[in-house]
Design a protein around this motif. Structure first.
Motif, PDB file in Angstrom:
ATOM      1  N   GLY A  85       0.834  -1.197   0.000  1.00  0.00           N
ATOM      2  CA  GLY A  85       0.000   0.000   0.000  1.00  0.00           C
ATOM      3  C   GLY A  85       0.866   1.243   0.000  1.00  0.00           C
ATOM      4  N   HIS A  86       0.375   2.287  -0.657  1.00  0.00           N
ATOM      5  CA  HIS A  86       1.122   3.544  -0.741  1.00  0.00           C
ATOM      6  C   HIS A  86       0.776   4.405   0.468  1.00  0.00           C
ATOM      7  CE1 HIS A  86       2.493   7.453  -2.155  1.00  0.00           C
ATOM      8  NE2 HIS A  86       3.135   6.853  -3.143  1.00  0.00           N
ATOM      9  N   SER A  87       1.736   4.552   1.398  1.00  0.00           N
ATOM     10  CA  SER A  87       1.551   5.382   2.595  1.00  0.00           C
ATOM     11  C   SER A  87       0.351   4.889   3.407  1.00  0.00           C
ATOM     12  CB  SER A  87       1.414   6.856   2.189  1.00  0.00           C
ATOM     13  OG  SER A  87       1.426   7.694   3.321  1.00  0.00           O
ATOM     14  N   LEU A  88      -0.724   5.663   3.473  1.00  0.00           N
ATOM     15  CA  LEU A  88      -1.939   5.234   4.169  1.00  0.00           C
ATOM     16  C   LEU A  88      -2.394   3.842   3.706  1.00  0.00           C
ATOM     17  CD1 LEU A  88      -4.778   5.643   5.611  1.00  0.00           C
ATOM     18  CD2 LEU A  88      -5.479   6.725   3.477  1.00  0.00           C
ATOM     19  N   GLY A  89      -2.215   3.552   2.414  1.00  0.00           N
ATOM     20  CA  GLY A  89      -2.652   2.275   1.850  1.00  0.00           C
ATOM     21  C   GLY A  89      -2.016   1.058   2.498  1.00  0.00           C
ATOM     22  N   GLU A  90      -0.898   1.267   3.201  1.00  0.00           N
ATOM     23  CA  GLU A  90      -0.252   0.144   3.888  1.00  0.00           C
ATOM     24  C   GLU A  90      -1.167  -0.425   4.981  1.00  0.00           C
ATOM     25  OE1 GLU A  90       4.065  -0.071   3.958  1.00  0.00           O
ATOM     26  OE2 GLU A  90       3.921   0.199   6.119  1.00  0.00           O
ATOM     27  N   PHE A  91      -1.966   0.422   5.604  1.00  0.00           N
ATOM     28  CA  PHE A  91      -2.914  -0.051   6.622  1.00  0.00           C
ATOM     29  C   PHE A  91      -4.011  -0.904   5.975  1.00  0.00           C
ATOM     30  CE2 PHE A  91      -0.726   3.356   8.685  1.00  0.00           C
ATOM     31  CZ  PHE A  91      -0.720   3.036  10.035  1.00  0.00           C
ATOM     32  N   SER A  92      -4.492  -0.479   4.810  1.00  0.00           N
ATOM     33  CA  SER A  92      -5.485  -1.269   4.068  1.00  0.00           C
ATOM     34  C   SER A  92      -4.904  -2.632   3.710  1.00  0.00           C
ATOM     35  CB  SER A  92      -5.896  -0.541   2.783  1.00  0.00           C
ATOM     36  OG  SER A  92      -6.239   0.795   3.011  1.00  0.00           O
ATOM     37  N   ALA A  93      -3.655  -2.632   3.252  1.00  0.00           N
ATOM     38  CA  ALA A  93      -2.986  -3.878   2.861  1.00  0.00           C
ATOM     39  C   ALA A  93      -2.847  -4.827   4.051  1.00  0.00           C
ATOM     40  CB  ALA A  93      -1.611  -3.570   2.261  1.00  0.00           C
ATOM     41  N   LEU A  94      -2.596  -4.258   5.236  1.00  0.00           N
ATOM     42  CA  LEU A  94      -2.412  -5.092   6.437  1.00  0.00           C
ATOM     43  C   LEU A  94      -3.724  -5.709   6.921  1.00  0.00           C
ATOM     44  CD1 LEU A  94       0.239  -2.957   8.339  1.00  0.00           C
ATOM     45  CD2 LEU A  94       0.562  -5.263   7.412  1.00  0.00           C
ATOM     46  N   VAL A  95      -4.850  -5.047   6.636  1.00  0.00           N
ATOM     47  CA  VAL A  95      -6.141  -5.676   6.927  1.00  0.00           C
ATOM     48  C   VAL A  95      -6.415  -6.750   5.877  1.00  0.00           C
ATOM     49  CG1 VAL A  95      -8.642  -5.298   7.103  1.00  0.00           C
ATOM     50  CG2 VAL A  95      -7.063  -3.641   8.095  1.00  0.00           C
ATOM     51  N   ALA A  96      -6.091  -6.434   4.632  1.00  0.00           N
ATOM     52  CA  ALA A  96      -6.355  -7.366   3.530  1.00  0.00           C
ATOM     53  C   ALA A  96      -5.588  -8.683   3.673  1.00  0.00           C
ATOM     54  CB  ALA A  96      -6.014  -6.705   2.197  1.00  0.00           C
ATOM     55  N   ASN A  97      -4.382  -8.622   4.236  1.00  0.00           N
ATOM     56  CA  ASN A  97      -3.612  -9.879   4.370  1.00  0.00           C
ATOM     57  C   ASN A  97      -3.720 -10.493   5.768  1.00  0.00           C
ATOM     58  OD1 ASN A  97      -1.777  -8.488   6.005  1.00  0.00           O
ATOM     59  ND2 ASN A  97       0.032  -9.081   4.838  1.00  0.00           N
ATOM     60  N   GLY A  98      -4.683  -9.986   6.555  1.00  0.00           N
ATOM     61  CA  GLY A  98      -4.998 -10.621   7.835  1.00  0.00           C
ATOM     62  C   GLY A  98      -4.127 -10.233   9.012  1.00  0.00           C
ATOM     63  N   THR A  99      -3.212  -9.274   8.826  1.00  0.00           N
ATOM     64  CA  THR A  99      -2.342  -8.855   9.931  1.00  0.00           C
ATOM     65  C   THR A  99      -3.138  -8.066  10.970  1.00  0.00           C
ATOM     66  OG1 THR A  99      -0.499  -8.705   8.367  1.00  0.00           O
ATOM     67  CG2 THR A  99      -0.177  -7.676  10.502  1.00  0.00           C
ATOM     68  N   LEU A 100      -4.021  -7.190  10.480  1.00  0.00           N
ATOM     69  CA  LEU A 100      -4.868  -6.369  11.356  1.00  0.00           C
ATOM     70  C   LEU A 100      -6.340  -6.704  11.124  1.00  0.00           C
ATOM     71  CD1 LEU A 100      -3.276  -2.806  10.857  1.00  0.00           C
ATOM     72  CD2 LEU A 100      -3.255  -4.137  12.979  1.00  0.00           C
ATOM     73  N   THR A 101      -7.154  -6.592  12.160  1.00  0.00           N
ATOM     74  CA  THR A 101      -8.597  -6.727  11.979  1.00  0.00           C
ATOM     75  C   THR A 101      -9.134  -5.428  11.364  1.00  0.00           C
ATOM     76  OG1 THR A 101      -9.151  -5.773  14.141  1.00  0.00           O
ATOM     77  CG2 THR A 101      -8.796  -8.184  14.052  1.00  0.00           C
ATOM     78  N   PHE A 102     -10.308  -5.503  10.800  1.00  0.00           N
ATOM     79  CA  PHE A 102     -10.974  -4.329  10.232  1.00  0.00           C
ATOM     80  C   PHE A 102     -11.093  -3.226  11.283  1.00  0.00           C
ATOM     81  CE2 PHE A 102     -15.059  -2.039   9.738  1.00  0.00           C
ATOM     82  CZ  PHE A 102     -14.865  -1.446   8.496  1.00  0.00           C
ATOM     83  N   GLU A 103     -11.551  -3.605  12.475  1.00  0.00           N
ATOM     84  CA  GLU A 103     -11.778  -2.628  13.547  1.00  0.00           C
ATOM     85  C   GLU A 103     -10.478  -1.965  13.989  1.00  0.00           C
ATOM     86  OE1 GLU A 103     -15.024  -5.687  13.611  1.00  0.00           O
ATOM     87  OE2 GLU A 103     -12.836  -5.751  13.496  1.00  0.00           O
ATOM     88  N   ASP A 104      -9.443  -2.779  14.212  1.00  0.00           N
ATOM     89  CA  ASP A 104      -8.159  -2.225  14.664  1.00  0.00           C
ATOM     90  C   ASP A 104      -7.524  -1.348  13.584  1.00  0.00           C
ATOM     91  OD1 ASP A 104      -8.330  -3.374  17.150  1.00  0.00           O
ATOM     92  OD2 ASP A 104      -7.012  -5.070  16.699  1.00  0.00           O
ATOM     93  N   GLY A 105      -7.633  -1.798  12.341  1.00  0.00           N
ATOM     94  CA  GLY A 105      -7.084  -1.014  11.226  1.00  0.00           C
ATOM     95  C   GLY A 105      -7.732   0.355  11.150  1.00  0.00           C
ATOM     96  N   LEU A 106      -9.054   0.393  11.275  1.00  0.00           N
ATOM     97  CA  LEU A 106      -9.781   1.662  11.207  1.00  0.00           C
ATOM     98  C   LEU A 106      -9.418   2.579  12.375  1.00  0.00           C
ATOM     99  CD1 LEU A 106     -11.847   3.525   9.919  1.00  0.00           C
ATOM    100  CD2 LEU A 106     -13.660   2.244  11.079  1.00  0.00           C
ATOM    101  N   GLN A 107      -9.318   2.012  13.573  1.00  0.00           N
ATOM    102  CA  GLN A 107      -8.920   2.807  14.753  1.00  0.00           C
ATOM    103  C   GLN A 107      -7.545   3.441  14.538  1.00  0.00           C
ATOM    104  OE1 GLN A 107     -10.613   3.563  17.408  1.00  0.00           O
ATOM    105  NE2 GLN A 107     -11.861   1.892  18.181  1.00  0.00           N
ATOM    106  N   LEU A 108      -6.601   2.644  14.040  1.00  0.00           N
ATOM    107  CA  LEU A 108      -5.241   3.162  13.823  1.00  0.00           C
ATOM    108  C   LEU A 108      -5.224   4.248  12.759  1.00  0.00           C
ATOM    109  CD1 LEU A 108      -2.964  -0.039  13.980  1.00  0.00           C
ATOM    110  CD2 LEU A 108      -3.136   1.804  15.661  1.00  0.00           C
ATOM    111  N   VAL A 109      -5.971   4.037  11.687  1.00  0.00           N
ATOM    112  CA  VAL A 109      -6.016   5.028  10.606  1.00  0.00           C
ATOM    113  C   VAL A 109      -6.616   6.340  11.110  1.00  0.00           C
ATOM    114  CG1 VAL A 109      -7.186   5.604   8.426  1.00  0.00           C
ATOM    115  CG2 VAL A 109      -5.981   3.424   8.670  1.00  0.00           C
ATOM    116  N   SER A 110      -7.655   6.233  11.915  1.00  0.00           N
ATOM    117  CA  SER A 110      -8.277   7.432  12.478  1.00  0.00           C
ATOM    118  C   SER A 110      -7.295   8.164  13.406  1.00  0.00           C
ATOM    119  CB  SER A 110      -9.543   7.041  13.253  1.00  0.00           C
ATOM    120  OG  SER A 110     -10.126   8.182  13.820  1.00  0.00           O
ATOM    121  N   GLN A 111      -6.598   7.402  14.250  1.00  0.00           N
ATOM    122  CA  GLN A 111      -5.604   8.012  15.145  1.00  0.00           C
ATOM    123  C   GLN A 111      -4.452   8.621  14.356  1.00  0.00           C
ATOM    124  OE1 GLN A 111      -5.581   4.254  17.422  1.00  0.00           O
ATOM    125  NE2 GLN A 111      -5.490   5.499  19.270  1.00  0.00           N
TER     126      GLN A 111
END
Length: 293
Positions: free
Chosen positions: A86-112
């Motif tokens: 993922g490009h910059s912010l997109g790295e968080f999307s990629a980490l949810v997509a490959n199962g490293t982060l849950t949807f909820e945790d990914g969204l919380q981190l992106v918001s923070q």
């Protein structure tokens, strides 16, 4: 091999995600869950907001993340990545997509992350500029010799590098780069100096949140911005993600490495087609497409 790639800030557009919401029950469920997690109806801004509404960092980053992640989830069994990036912010999307982060945790981190970056931007006037038509090493050399804080921030594709830093330093560097033969050195309409030392306050704030988040074993490698190499270890992923805000986005190098490692098709998951264009400029023989539900 299938490489799935996820865009960052700047890919947003008015009405983004509405087709997903209207056509996929799972998407509707996830969007409503996101509204609850964020504490405001981000769907209203995504589906009906103006371009200016969407430009607000606290909205932009979760909006792009949600579009990408929910699109990936609605693909169901057709979503089969061999590798992600993922490009910059997109790295968080990629980490949810490959199962490293849950949807909820990914969204919380992106918001923070968005709120921390916004705060860091308010400390000192800073910006970014796109430099076209020069070799990377010339841009790096000019940055190193320019008075003030200015660094190479986004290695987007050969001949396209974004620099980041203090307002005056960016202006000085742009003049020098034009004199050195840059086709363009254009200050960008962004809120601050992302991927530069000026993001240190945001990095510290986000580091604490990342440390307190569970990272699982990824289902496939992620090529992270900081290293441009395949990472499968969740501890290493965490460390790289903490470094990301003040380190450059090595997108050119990431795509080149993915191709070396066997990527034959790059599928962009999320709003727009910016990354597909960059992939083609990095390697014109690479196959690209947009993800669809």
């Amino acid at each position: 091999m299938n490489a799935y790639i996820f865009p960052g800030q700047g890919a947003q557009f008015t009405g983004m995600g509405l087709d997903l919401y209207e056509n996929a029950p799972l998407a509707q469920e996830l969007f409503e869950k996101a509204n609850a997690i964020l504490g405001f109806n981000i769907t209203d801004t995504m589906f009906e907001g103006s371009a200016d509404d969407l430009k607000e960092t606290k909205v932009t980053q979760p909006a792009v993340f949600l579009h990408s992640v929910i699109l990936a989830k609605t693909m169901g069994d057709r979503f089969k990545p061999d590798m992600v990036a993922g490009h910059s912010l997109g790295e968080f999307s990629a980490l949810v997509a490959n199962g490293t982060l849950t949807f909820e945790d990914g969204l919380q981190l992106v918001s923070q992350r968005a709120l921390a970056m916004q705060k860091a931007c308010e400390i000192e006037p800073s910006t970014m500029a796109a430099v076209l038509g020069l070799d990377d090493h010339i841009v790096e050399d000019v940055c190193a010799k320019t008075e003030g804080i200015v660094v190479a921030a986004n290695y987007n594709c050969p001949g396209q590098l974004v620099i980041s830093g203090e307002l005056e330093a960016i202006n000085r560097a742009c003049e020098t780069l034009k004199a050195a033969g840059a086709r363009r050195a254009l200050v960008l309409p962004v809120g601050g100096a992302f991927h530069s030392p000026l993001m240190e306050p945001a990095r510290e704030e986000l580091a604490a949140a990342i440390e307190n988040t569970t990272f699982s074993k990824p289902q496939c490698p992620i090529y992270q911005n900081v290293t441009a190499s395949a990472i499968m270890n969740e501890v290493a992923i965490k460390i790289n993600l903490i470094s990301q805000l003040t380190a450059p986005v090595r997108w050119t190098q990431s795509v080149q490495q993915m191709i070396t490692d066997g990527a034959t098709l790059f599928t962009e998951v999320g709003p727009g087609k910016v990354l597909q264009g960059l992939v083609k400029k990095i390697n014109r023989d690479a196959q690209t497409e947009s993800a669809t539900i």
